[in-house]
Design a protein around this motif. Sequence first.
Motif, PDB file in Angstrom:
ATOM      1  N   GLN A  75       7.092   5.833  -5.528  1.00 34.58           N
ATOM      2  CA  GLN A  75       6.358   6.258  -4.334  1.00 34.58           C
ATOM      3  C   GLN A  75       6.206   5.091  -3.355  1.00 34.58           C
ATOM      4  OE1 GLN A  75       2.370   7.549  -5.219  1.00 34.58           O
ATOM      5  NE2 GLN A  75       1.914   8.110  -3.123  1.00 34.58           N
ATOM      6  N   GLU A  78       9.670   4.292  -1.806  1.00 28.44           N
ATOM      7  CA  GLU A  78      10.045   5.264  -0.781  1.00 28.44           C
ATOM      8  C   GLU A  78       9.271   5.016   0.512  1.00 28.44           C
ATOM      9  OE1 GLU A  78       9.301   8.986  -2.735  1.00 28.44           O
ATOM     10  OE2 GLU A  78      11.131   8.839  -3.943  1.00 28.44           O
ATOM     11  N   TRP A  79       8.010   4.696   0.379  1.00 32.68           N
ATOM     12  CA  TRP A  79       7.178   4.456   1.559  1.00 32.68           C
ATOM     13  C   TRP A  79       7.644   3.190   2.295  1.00 32.68           C
ATOM     14  CZ3 TRP A  79       3.542   0.670   2.996  1.00 32.68           C
ATOM     15  CH2 TRP A  79       2.733   1.020   4.098  1.00 32.68           C
ATOM     16  N   THR A  80       7.903   2.124   1.541  1.00 33.42           N
ATOM     17  CA  THR A  80       8.326   0.880   2.181  1.00 33.42           C
ATOM     18  C   THR A  80       9.756   0.962   2.698  1.00 33.42           C
ATOM     19  OG1 THR A  80       8.966  -0.082   0.055  1.00 33.42           O
ATOM     20  CG2 THR A  80       6.755  -0.602   0.875  1.00 33.42           C
ATOM     21  N   GLN A  82      11.182   3.223   4.447  1.00 29.06           N
ATOM     22  CA  GLN A  82      11.241   3.638   5.850  1.00 29.06           C
ATOM     23  C   GLN A  82      11.019   2.453   6.785  1.00 29.06           C
ATOM     24  OE1 GLN A  82       8.113   6.459   6.805  1.00 29.06           O
ATOM     25  NE2 GLN A  82       6.669   5.374   5.508  1.00 29.06           N
ATOM     26  N   TYR A  83      10.206   1.507   6.388  1.00 26.47           N
ATOM     27  CA  TYR A  83       9.967   0.327   7.202  1.00 26.47           C
ATOM     28  C   TYR A  83      11.110  -0.673   7.073  1.00 26.47           C
ATOM     29  CZ  TYR A  83       5.513   2.481   7.801  1.00 26.47           C
ATOM     30  OH  TYR A  83       4.549   3.378   8.122  1.00 26.47           O
TER      31      TYR A  83
END
Length: 108
Positions: A75, A78-80, A82-83
Amino acid sequence: MRRDVFQAIADPTRRDIIQLLAGKPQNLNSIADNFDISRPAISKHIKILTECGLVIIQAEGRERYCHVSLGGLRQVAEWTNQYREFWNEKLDALGDFLAEEKKNKRKK
């Protein structure tokens, strides 16, 4: 209560515990020996890591061994990610700009 993975990794001690357990499963005393905090404090950190699914505790005889479960970090990845894509694009554009500037300076 199910805790958030982001909450768990926000604390540097918990990140260190995850790193420690990634090497091999350990009992609570072995984990505590690696830190300058009390065993109850380590137990609290382990509880939080367990509640968010990053650590699994298994009883082996009289001992309780902590095993890392890194699937929960997916999780975070996946979140990082995008950055990472955003910054890669920005840095690529900067690289292109600097290369063009260097080329223009040579022409002068």
